[in-house]
Design a protein around this motif. Structure first.
Motif, PDB file in Angstrom:
ATOM      1  N   ALA A 157       0.847  -1.449   0.110  1.00  0.00           N
ATOM      2  CA  ALA A 157      -0.071   0.104   0.014  1.00  0.00           C
ATOM      3  C   ALA A 157       0.979   1.210  -0.140  1.00  0.00           C
ATOM      4  O   ALA A 157       0.601   2.109  -0.708  1.00  0.00           O
ATOM      5  CB  ALA A 157      -1.032   0.186   1.271  1.00  0.00           C
ATOM      6  N   PHE A 158       2.030   1.310   0.573  1.00  0.00           N
ATOM      7  CA  PHE A 158       2.841   2.171   0.733  1.00  0.00           C
ATOM      8  C   PHE A 158       3.548   2.578  -0.516  1.00  0.00           C
ATOM      9  O   PHE A 158       3.714   3.700  -0.840  1.00  0.00           O
ATOM     10  CB  PHE A 158       3.991   2.146   2.013  1.00  0.00           C
ATOM     11  N   LEU A 159       3.857   1.346  -1.239  1.00  0.00           N
ATOM     12  CA  LEU A 159       4.633   1.568  -2.466  1.00  0.00           C
ATOM     13  C   LEU A 159       3.584   2.048  -3.811  1.00  0.00           C
ATOM     14  O   LEU A 159       4.240   2.643  -4.820  1.00  0.00           O
ATOM     15  CB  LEU A 159       5.398   0.550  -2.773  1.00  0.00           C
ATOM     16  N   ALA A 160       2.207   1.798  -3.556  1.00  0.00           N
ATOM     17  CA  ALA A 160       1.405   2.120  -4.517  1.00  0.00           C
ATOM     18  C   ALA A 160       1.419   3.600  -5.158  1.00  0.00           C
ATOM     19  O   ALA A 160       1.230   4.596  -4.405  1.00  0.00           O
ATOM     20  CB  ALA A 160      -0.020   1.688  -4.246  1.00  0.00           C
ATOM     21  N   GLY A 161       1.705   3.724  -6.403  1.00  0.00           N
ATOM     22  CA  GLY A 161       1.881   5.198  -6.824  1.00  0.00           C
ATOM     23  C   GLY A 161       2.979   5.964  -6.706  1.00  0.00           C
ATOM     24  O   GLY A 161       3.292   7.011  -7.408  1.00  0.00           O
ATOM     25  N   LEU A 162       4.110   5.366  -6.103  1.00  0.00           N
ATOM     26  CA  LEU A 162       5.410   5.942  -6.043  1.00  0.00           C
ATOM     27  C   LEU A 162       6.303   5.495  -7.311  1.00  0.00           C
ATOM     28  O   LEU A 162       7.252   5.867  -7.460  1.00  0.00           O
ATOM     29  CB  LEU A 162       6.105   5.409  -4.872  1.00  0.00           C
ATOM     30  N   LEU A 210       6.624   3.790   8.284  1.00  0.00           N
ATOM     31  CA  LEU A 210       6.136   4.310   6.874  1.00  0.00           C
ATOM     32  C   LEU A 210       5.029   5.340   7.004  1.00  0.00           C
ATOM     33  O   LEU A 210       4.052   4.969   7.719  1.00  0.00           O
ATOM     34  CB  LEU A 210       5.390   3.039   6.060  1.00  0.00           C
ATOM     35  N   PRO A 211       5.394   6.354   6.757  1.00  0.00           N
ATOM     36  CA  PRO A 211       4.551   7.537   6.984  1.00  0.00           C
ATOM     37  C   PRO A 211       3.163   7.292   6.527  1.00  0.00           C
ATOM     38  O   PRO A 211       3.239   7.072   5.009  1.00  0.00           O
ATOM     39  CB  PRO A 211       5.076   8.799   7.002  1.00  0.00           C
ATOM     40  N   VAL A 212       2.070   8.079   6.820  1.00  0.00           N
ATOM     41  CA  VAL A 212       0.945   7.985   6.161  1.00  0.00           C
ATOM     42  C   VAL A 212       0.817   9.342   4.961  1.00  0.00           C
ATOM     43  O   VAL A 212       0.384   8.653   3.748  1.00  0.00           O
ATOM     44  CB  VAL A 212      -0.436   8.566   7.106  1.00  0.00           C
ATOM     45  N   GLY A 213       1.387  10.202   4.947  1.00  0.00           N
ATOM     46  CA  GLY A 213       1.425  11.142   3.838  1.00  0.00           C
ATOM     47  C   GLY A 213       2.880  10.998   3.177  1.00  0.00           C
ATOM     48  O   GLY A 213       3.946  10.701   3.907  1.00  0.00           O
ATOM     49  N   ARG A 214       2.741  10.925   2.016  1.00  0.00           N
ATOM     50  CA  ARG A 214       4.114  10.536   1.029  1.00  0.00           C
ATOM     51  C   ARG A 214       4.502  11.609   0.174  1.00  0.00           C
ATOM     52  O   ARG A 214       5.225  11.302  -0.721  1.00  0.00           O
ATOM     53  CB  ARG A 214       3.708   9.313   0.457  1.00  0.00           C
ATOM     54  N   GLU A 215       3.696  12.751   0.191  1.00  0.00           N
ATOM     55  CA  GLU A 215       3.957  13.856  -0.553  1.00  0.00           C
ATOM     56  C   GLU A 215       5.393  14.046  -0.727  1.00  0.00           C
ATOM     57  O   GLU A 215       5.997  14.273  -1.824  1.00  0.00           O
ATOM     58  CB  GLU A 215       3.204  14.924  -0.428  1.00  0.00           C
ATOM     59  N   HIS A 216       6.132  14.173   0.287  1.00  0.00           N
ATOM     60  CA  HIS A 216       7.356  14.591   0.267  1.00  0.00           C
ATOM     61  C   HIS A 216       8.492  13.412  -0.176  1.00  0.00           C
ATOM     62  O   HIS A 216       9.510  13.726  -0.298  1.00  0.00           O
ATOM     63  CB  HIS A 216       7.892  14.917   1.865  1.00  0.00           C
ATOM     64  N   LEU A 217       7.824  12.278  -0.155  1.00  0.00           N
ATOM     65  CA  LEU A 217       8.763  11.075  -0.707  1.00  0.00           C
ATOM     66  C   LEU A 217       8.702  10.884  -2.327  1.00  0.00           C
ATOM     67  O   LEU A 217       9.256  10.063  -2.898  1.00  0.00           O
ATOM     68  CB  LEU A 217       8.450   9.868  -0.087  1.00  0.00           C
TER      69      LEU A 217
END
Length: 851
Positions: free
Chosen positions: A599-604, A630-637
């Motif tokens: 779920a974390f990697l989805a979209g990265l 694994l942070p909830v917000g991923r915008e900075h990543l």
């Protein structure tokens, strides 16, 4: 002086010759069962059909194999019993000791195919005897064999215990030891077990290493020759080069029929094996070794020396006719490989050979540990500055709820001692006016329990000491405060201690160091401040115990059908022997489950199989993310490549669990409730342990001492109170009490429904039936309209509880801090009064492990 010299020689020679001996041990063990292994892997070549008419006579067998090979036979080795192929050696080429080896069917004379693995075993023997270096290697292995005798005798002398008649001192290994002590035990105890075998290896192995040794054994052990005969070497270990051939000698003539007739006459019907060795030319005798059925061992050969041209017997030596010492001489090889003692002897000797590398490895570990400690001592002595008044001890006081502050206090004491400063370490509960007035310098290492409270062990100190109008202007102190920032009153107790010391005129050497959840940076700052204070560098940076690998043995659901979340009983086993006390804790490094990583990697836009570096090791991106927060917000990543993403995330923190078993159970057990978030995802630690970690999978964990929840020293009654997974810590205490024969135990336990949530119910009822658990009172909150909790049951049993307390009972509470623990504390104060509850805490009779 003698012992010190022997010790120096023992380790010096051990770390040099040990590698050669380790190689000799492994290769010798591999070679020892080469016949069986070759037959197992080459059954179609080395196993033949046993025929009723028996094996071919040598004349016919030689005729057939020479016709098939086109070369002359120089040696025959035929087994008449077990359907094994015959070994045939042909005439060696000039300069060679032996010719080509072929296997043949002794019943038909058919040459068999190539034998797989023969070259490997020949290499093992070459390494074992010559290190694959020819005569130079033989000299090295011979010298190392002599050193092995020295190792055995000097090792026996060096470890000779005071209680030499106590066999346990010699032969038992203490698995609870760790580090250098355990390595020493391995080296010494296993060395004692193997000592006789290693002496046997060495005293027989030298027979093939040195001509002087072989000649000496022959003079010592061989029987005197009969009148007119010349004394012969019986061990047959001498020749290392090719046989010498007289070019003027006549050609070899062999009467196989006559040889066979004389062999049958000598051996009779019990012939099992014969080995005919022919000379390279005429005019020289042939040697015929034969083994009878029922021989003492596989090398108890009888020997015929005969004229190959006529078959006439010149000498007949029977093994049974020899003296015992001459039999030993002939059996040198059988003794060396264990054949002399049959199959059990071969197995034991092989196992002893395989342990040889153990002594090289443990010897090196002990040597490196000695070197490291010497370097540390030199560094500590070289960095010691002006100590001032050496008699002015530092007072180190600690207050600990879970044992961490106590550990840090002792580490601080070690740093001061390394600087040459005398110290005394005391719990705050033991400090009063006299101790504080007599101390000029002090360190305080204190934790805060919950939201600003003093640890249970320091409540008496806070009540009796803080607030006293003592003059402490002479006192210089430093303060290390442990706490948890999630509570509003972070480090509240430590701050109250600091305020009181300031009011009394004490001087703070440097600003108090506050530590949030064992923050390594804050601990390093404290160590640095101590370095400035003492004027010397620490021996080494403080390191917490390292995480080890534990294997998940089992996972059992304890509450099937429950309205609440599933609760599991987990069994873990350490990779290395581990021990703990009842009441101790284990810290586990959890990992994110695969659904969370996906779920974390989805979209990265990153491939989870992409290789990255983590702590010096290469892993896939998915594996690395499993160990990171694994942070909830991923915008900075977004937009980071795989390695940068991993580097931007911080590692997961360890989760702490009460241990539910005792070390003698053989496994470390946990009772874990599976937690779910509002979005339906599993909690990190509980999800990893109860769902994602596969059976037989590995988890990183380390034990942590929790001295504040250990059992009392004396034989006193015990009241155990808890709810839910708090049963874990109470269960370990109960198991330890039962193992010690203590039966005055009372458990009060609460959960939801009796039908589904009586965790470990059969075990608890069994303890009640056996009398090991004197009372069991249960509270199930959902079994009636009005909810009943464990503190309510405690109030219902108030009279009985007071009798137990009056009789000296200790009270242990384990479970949830909010709700159960607070309710039990209120119930105790209502029944006993605040003053008496405080006294129980100060006396160590009211202990809590709550979360």
């Amino acid at each position: 002086m003698v012992k010190k010299t022997l010790f120096q020689l023992h380790w010096l020679l051990g770390i040099t010759a040990g590698l050669v001996l380790a190689l000799m041990g492994i290769t010798g063990a591999i070679w020892s069962f080469q016949e069986e292994l070759l037959r197992a892997f080459n059954a179609e070549v080395l196993k033949v059909e046993v025929r009723q008419e028996g094996v071919l006579p040598p004349a016919e067998l030689v005729r057939r194999v020479e016709a098939a090979q086109g070369d002359q036979v120089s040696m025959l080795w035929v087994d008449t019993r077990d359907g094994n192929a015959a070994r045939i050696f042909f005439t060696p080429a000039p300069g060679e000791r032996r010719g080509a080896l072929r296997y043949a069917d002794p019943y038909t004379g058919e040459l068999k195919g190539e034998v797989a693995g023969l070259g490997f075993f020949n290499l093992m023997l070459n390494l074992h005897r010559f290190l694959a270096m020819g005569d130079t290697g033989r000299q090295i292995t011979g010298a190392c064999t002599l050193m092995l005798i020295f190792f055995c005798l000097s090792g026996l002398y060096l470890r000779w215990p005071r209680k030499a008649l106590n066999w346990r001192t010699w032969l038992t290994l203490d698995w609870a030891k760790k580090g250098r002590a355990f390595n020493w035990d391995l080296h010494a105890v296993f060395g004692t077990w193997c000592l006789l075998f290693y002496l046997l290896f060495a005293l027989t192995g030298l027979f093939w290493s040195y001509e002087w040794y072989r000649a000496g054994l022959n003079r010592l052990l061989a029987d005197q020759p009969a009148a007119g005969e010349q004394k012969r070497g019986e061990g047959r270990g001498g020749r290392h080069g090719p046989p010498k051939v007289d070019k003027k000698a006549p050609p070899r003539v062999v009467d196989y029929d006559a040889i066979w007739a004389n062999l049958k006459a000598a051996a009779g019907p019990d012939l099992a094996t014969y080995n005919l060795r022919l000379p390279p030319a005429g005019g020289q005798p042939a040697t015929l070794f034969y083994l009878l059925r029922g021989a003492e061992h596989e090398r108890a050969f009888n020997t015929l020396t005969l004229d190959p041209a006529s078959g006439q017997v010149k000498r007949h030596e029977r093994y049974a006719d020899k003296s015992f010492k001459a039999q030993l001489l002939q059996s040198v090889y059988a003794l060396h490989v264990g054949e002399y003692f049959g199959l059990p002897g071969r197995i034991i000797v092989t196992l002893a050979s395989l342990t040889m590398p153990l002594f090289f490895v443990t010897g090196w570990l002990l040597y490196l540990d000695r070197r490291r400690k010497k370097r540390q001592v030199r560094a500590a002595r070289g960095a010691v500055g002006d100590q001032g008044n050496a008699g002015d001890s530092w007072l180190i006081g600690f207050a600990s709820q879970s044992g961490f502050a106590e550990q840090l206090a002792w580490q601080s004491a070690g740093q001061l001692q390394a600087a040459g400063l005398p110290v005394q370490v005391r719990p705050l509960a033991e400090l009063g006016e006299a101790q504080l007035r007599n101390a000029n310098r002090a360190l305080f290492v204190v934790s805060t329990f919950g939201d600003g409270e003093a640890p249970d062990s320091a409540r008496g100190f806070e009540r009796k000491v803080l607030g006293q109008p003592w003059a402490l202007e002479h006192l210089d102190y430093a303060l290390l405060a442990l706490g948890d920032r999630q509570y509003p009153h972070f480090c509240g107790f430590a701050r109250r201690l600091q305020a009181w010391l300031g009011e009394r005129g004490a001087t703070c050497a440097f600003s108090p160091v506050e530590v949030d959840n064992a923050d390594p940076a804050a601990l390093a700052l404290w160590q640095q401040e101590l370095t400035q204070l003492t004027g010397t560098l620490p021996v080494a940076a403080w390191q917490p115990p390292s995480f080890g690998n534990w294997r998940l043995l089992r996972r059992e659901l304890l509450n099937p059908g429950s309205q609440g979340a599933p609760v599991y009983l987990l069994g873990l086993q350490a990779q290395m022997p581990a021990t703990w006390e009842a009441g101790d804790l284990i810290e586990i490094l959890p990992r994110n489950g695969q659904p969370r990583v996906d779920a974390f990697l989805a979209g990265l836009g990153l491939d989870p199989r992409c290789p990255v570096q983590l702590d010096g090791l290469q892993e896939s991106l998915a594996q690395a993310l499993a160990s990171r927060q694994l942070p909830v917000g991923r915008e900075h990543l977004v937009g980071l490549h795989a390695q940068a993403l991993v580097d931007a995330l911080i590692p997961l923190a360890a989760r702490e669990y009460s241990i539910a078993s005792i070390a003698s159970d053989g496994a470390l057990e946990l009772i874990v409730r599976q937690e779910r978030h509002t979005d339906g995802s599993l909690g990190l630690g509980s999800g990893w342990l109860t769902e994602y970690l596969p059976l037989d999978g590995s988890v990183s964990a380390r034990l942590r001492r929790n001295s504040g929840f250990h059992l009392p020293g004396g034989s006193v009654p015990l009241v155990l109170i808890g709810n839910g997974t708090g049963l874990a810590g109470l269960r370990s205490l109960l198991k330890a009490r039962i193992a010690a024969g203590e039966q005055r135990n009372w458990l009060l336990f609460g959960e939801r429904n009796r039908a589904h949530d009586l965790l470990c119910g059969e075990e608890l009822q069994g303890w009640v039936a056996s009398g090991d658990l004197q009372r069991l009172d249960l509270a199930f909150s959902r079994d009636q309209a009005e909810k009943i909790y464990v503190q309510d049951v405690l109030l219902q049993q108030a009279a009985e509880f007071k009798r137990w307390v009056d009789d000296g009972a200790c009270v242990y509470v384990c479970g949830s801090l909010h709700g159960m623990a607070a309710g039990v504390d209120a119930a105790l104060q209502g029944m006993l009064g605040e003053v008496r509850v405080q006294q129980l805490i100060e006396d160590g009779r009211y202990r809590r492990d709550v979360y």
